[in-house]
Design an enzyme around this catalytic site. Structure first.
Site, PDB file in Angstrom:
ATOM      1  N   SER A 194      36.206  27.988  33.494  1.00 35.51           N
ATOM      2  CA  SER A 194      37.038  28.508  34.567  1.00 35.51           C
ATOM      3  C   SER A 194      38.512  28.407  34.177  1.00 35.51           C
ATOM      4  O   SER A 194      38.877  28.656  33.019  1.00 35.51           O
ATOM      5  CB  SER A 194      36.716  27.735  35.858  1.00 35.51           C
ATOM      6  OG  SER A 194      37.383  28.299  36.956  1.00 35.51           O
ATOM      7  N   LYS A 253      38.249  33.188  39.556  1.00 33.83           N
ATOM      8  CA  LYS A 253      37.906  31.830  39.102  1.00 33.83           C
ATOM      9  C   LYS A 253      37.558  30.922  40.278  1.00 33.83           C
ATOM     10  O   LYS A 253      36.737  30.005  40.137  1.00 33.83           O
ATOM     11  CB  LYS A 253      39.042  31.244  38.265  1.00 33.83           C
ATOM     12  CG  LYS A 253      39.261  31.961  36.923  1.00 33.83           C
ATOM     13  CD  LYS A 253      38.028  31.945  36.029  1.00 33.83           C
ATOM     14  CE  LYS A 253      38.348  32.370  34.597  1.00 33.83           C
ATOM     15  NZ  LYS A 253      37.143  32.470  33.749  1.00 33.83           N
TER      16      LYS A 253
HETATM   17  C1  HXC Z   1      47.082  46.629  34.664  1.00 28.21           C
HETATM   18  C2  HXC Z   1      44.995  47.022  33.758  1.00 28.21           C
HETATM   19  C3  HXC Z   1      45.359  46.293  32.587  1.00 28.21           C
HETATM   20  C4  HXC Z   1      46.671  45.743  32.518  1.00 28.21           C
HETATM   21  C5  HXC Z   1      43.330  47.010  32.369  1.00 28.21           C
HETATM   22  N1  HXC Z   1      43.736  47.439  33.545  1.00 28.21           N
HETATM   23  N2  HXC Z   1      44.289  46.304  31.750  1.00 28.21           N
HETATM   24  N3  HXC Z   1      45.849  47.186  34.779  1.00 28.21           N
HETATM   25  N4  HXC Z   1      47.480  45.927  33.584  1.00 28.21           N
HETATM   26  N5  HXC Z   1      47.085  45.068  31.463  1.00 28.21           N
HETATM   27  C6  HXC Z   1      42.997  48.271  34.487  1.00 28.21           C
HETATM   28  C7  HXC Z   1      42.687  49.632  33.940  1.00 28.21           C
HETATM   29  O1  HXC Z   1      43.772  50.508  34.064  1.00 28.21           O
HETATM   30  C8  HXC Z   1      41.505  50.043  34.831  1.00 28.21           C
HETATM   31  O2  HXC Z   1      41.956  50.405  36.115  1.00 28.21           O
HETATM   32  C9  HXC Z   1      40.760  48.723  35.020  1.00 28.21           C
HETATM   33  O3  HXC Z   1      41.698  47.684  34.732  1.00 28.21           O
HETATM   34  C10 HXC Z   1      39.580  48.597  34.101  1.00 28.21           C
HETATM   35  O4  HXC Z   1      40.014  48.765  32.766  1.00 28.21           O
HETATM   36  P1  HXC Z   1      39.006  49.137  31.613  1.00 28.21           P
HETATM   37  O5  HXC Z   1      39.701  49.013  30.325  1.00 28.21           O
HETATM   38  O6  HXC Z   1      38.335  50.407  31.946  1.00 28.21           O
HETATM   39  O7  HXC Z   1      37.902  48.030  31.855  1.00 28.21           O
HETATM   40  P2  HXC Z   1      37.077  47.204  30.895  1.00 28.21           P
HETATM   41  O8  HXC Z   1      36.796  47.887  29.609  1.00 28.21           O
HETATM   42  O9  HXC Z   1      35.936  46.767  31.626  1.00 28.21           O
HETATM   43  O10 HXC Z   1      38.061  45.998  30.533  1.00 28.21           O
HETATM   44  C11 HXC Z   1      38.071  44.808  31.234  1.00 28.21           C
HETATM   45  C12 HXC Z   1      39.431  44.164  31.177  1.00 28.21           C
HETATM   46  C13 HXC Z   1      39.892  43.994  29.742  1.00 28.21           C
HETATM   47  C14 HXC Z   1      39.351  42.826  31.901  1.00 28.21           C
HETATM   48  C15 HXC Z   1      40.387  45.044  31.931  1.00 28.21           C
HETATM   49  O11 HXC Z   1      41.161  43.365  29.700  1.00 28.21           O
HETATM   50  C16 HXC Z   1      38.925  43.217  28.916  1.00 28.21           C
HETATM   51  O12 HXC Z   1      37.918  43.760  28.492  1.00 28.21           O
HETATM   52  N6  HXC Z   1      39.125  41.943  28.662  1.00 28.21           N
HETATM   53  C17 HXC Z   1      38.155  41.116  27.932  1.00 28.21           C
HETATM   54  C18 HXC Z   1      38.806  40.190  27.043  1.00 28.21           C
HETATM   55  C19 HXC Z   1      39.722  39.263  27.772  1.00 28.21           C
HETATM   56  O13 HXC Z   1      40.310  39.599  28.801  1.00 28.21           O
HETATM   57  N7  HXC Z   1      39.904  38.088  27.211  1.00 28.21           N
HETATM   58  C20 HXC Z   1      40.798  37.121  27.806  1.00 28.21           C
HETATM   59  C21 HXC Z   1      40.018  36.091  28.419  1.00 28.21           C
HETATM   60  S1  HXC Z   1      41.075  34.753  28.650  1.00 28.21           S
HETATM   61  P3  HXC Z   1      42.179  51.961  36.522  1.00 28.21           P
HETATM   62  O14 HXC Z   1      42.696  51.898  37.916  1.00 28.21           O
HETATM   63  O15 HXC Z   1      43.178  52.493  35.533  1.00 28.21           O
HETATM   64  O16 HXC Z   1      40.828  52.603  36.414  1.00 28.21           O
HETATM   65  C22 HXC Z   1      40.801  34.280  30.153  1.00 28.21           C
HETATM   66  C23 HXC Z   1      41.578  33.081  30.530  1.00 28.21           C
HETATM   67  C24 HXC Z   1      41.564  32.934  32.005  1.00 28.21           C
HETATM   68  O17 HXC Z   1      40.062  34.840  30.856  1.00 28.21           O
HETATM   69  C25 HXC Z   1      42.264  31.691  32.413  1.00 28.21           C
HETATM   70  C26 HXC Z   1      43.696  31.861  32.679  1.00 28.21           C
HETATM   71  C27 HXC Z   1      44.457  30.614  32.657  1.00 28.21           C
END
Ligand code: HXC
Length: 316
Positions: free
Chosen positions: A173, A191
């Site tokens: 988380s 989370k």
């Molecule tokens: C604004 C965003 C964005 C950004 C994506 N979107 N990135 N909006 N700012 N930087 C929007 C897109 O425009 C779209 O909305 C929607 O989110 C979905 O995007 P997709 O790329 O189609 O979705 P998907 O392929 O499913 O991607 C999921 C994701 C992506 C979460 C958006 O970032 C991802 O795959 N992440 C996986 C890896 C990751 O995040 N690792 C970090 C984990 S670290 P619209 O309206 O345009 O359709 C972590 C730590 C947490 O989690 C703890 C913190 C302390």
């Protein structure tokens, strides 16, 4: 790249404590989860890691296998935790090929920086689906195997079970929802849901011997999460606001994992281990991302200078 043990595990744990055990981990190719799995493999476990990116997941599986001669580590790519059927098939394959699922790490998560102004409904839903629904799917797909392992590997707390431990799940988380954090509404809500899920698993499945706990990492250096949350030029000054005076290391998350999954964690259930050097206690003073509060929000500027940037469709 094969890593020295010092990068992912302390010297305090005994080799072989996870012999003949299997860990199943979503998000297993990521920086934090791969260290957790590598530590388990070093101490005897075989592993099944899952991710969306095929090449990255398979490559990481091979790499993790270098932690112990003879280790079996399977990398299952093209798996989206939002799809339950896919996870169920993978859990079945894991048991077919490795023999059991004794430990689960629900680590797949999505994150990026965006204000509510920038966050479209679909962007919010994406993170909720990956984090909350994905964690639930992972749980549902593996619970029968976890319950079976818990039954086989019971301990009364005095005498260690001769076959070791089993039947335990860790949800990875965060701490941001303890106080709230600008540009992290989506992740804070998600989370909080993940935490509630873990707590309820402990309540409902504790009587069947399953332990469910949360590890809440704080700012851990050289991780994809930090690259998405902080402008790198700010990380030094940010580190100075952390009570322990530095960013954490993935090894410190791996150690917490071994604590919970081994004999030392027998009576730890339904709780959270925060591994953050005390950082969350300073949240209110520092948003932690280099975006000055509240000036950045009021300016209407878009987030720049971090990983995972994407133009949002949101307009209000
Ligand atoms: C604004 C965003 C964005 C950004 C994506 N979107 N990135 N909006 N700012 N930087 C929007 C897109 O425009 C779209 O909305 C929607 O989110 C979905 O995007 P997709 O790329 O189609 O979705 P998907 O392929 O499913 O991607 C999921 C994701 C992506 C979460 C958006 O970032 C991802 O795959 N992440 C996986 C890896 C990751 O995040 N690792 C970090 C984990 S670290 P619209 O309206 O345009 O359709 C972590 C730590 C947490 O989690 C703890 C913190 C302390």
């Amino acid at each position: 790249m094969p890593l020295p043990k010092s990068a992912y595990l302390s010297e305090v744990w005994k080799d072989g404590i996870f012999d003949n055990k299997v860990v199943f981990c979503t998000g297993g190719a990521g920086t934090i989860c791969s260290a957790q799995v590598r530590a388990m493999v070093h101490l005897g476990a075989n592993a099944y890691i899952l991710g969306r990116n095929v090449e990255k997941t398979e490559k990481m599986a091979k790499d993790i296998a270098t932690a112990r001669p003879g280790a079996k580590v399977i990398g299952a790519g093209n798996v989206d935790v939002r799809k339950f059927d896919s996870l169920k098939n993978e859990a079945e394959r894991c048991v077919r090929e490795l023999g059991s699922i004794d430990f689960v790490i629900a680590g797949a998560a999505g994150n990026f920086l965006a204000s509510i102004d920038q966050l479209s409904v679909n962007a919010f839903k994406s993170v909720m689906d990956i984090d909350v629904l994905g964690s639930y799917n992972t749980l549902k797909a593996t619970l029968p195997y976890l319950a079976e392992s818990a039954t086989k590997h019971k301990s009364d707390g005095l005498t260690p079970c001769p076959t070791g431990t089993g039947g335990r799940i860790i949800f990875v988380s965060a701490t941001i929802h303890y106080s709230g954090l600008p540009l992290q509404t989506h992740v804070s809500v998600a989370k909080a849901g993940v935490d509630s899920l873990s707590n309820n698993v402990a309540i409902e499945y504790g009587p069947r011997g399953v332990n469910s706990n949360i590890i809440a990492p704080g700012p851990i250096g050289e991780t994809e999460g930090m690259e998405r949350l902080a402008r790198m030029e700010d990380s030094q000054s940010y580190a100075s606001t952390i009570p322990s005076g530095r960013m954490g290391r993935v090894k410190e998350i791996a150690d917490a994992t071994i604590y919970l999954f081994s004999d030392s964690g027998n009576y730890v259930n339904g709780t959270t281990i925060v591994v953050d050097g005390g950082a969350w206690r300073m949240h209110s003073a520092n948003p932690g991302s280099g975006f000055k509060y509240p000036d950045f929000l009021l300016s209407g500027e878009e987030v720049t200078g971090v990983a995972g940037l994407k133009k949002s469709k949101s307009k209000i």
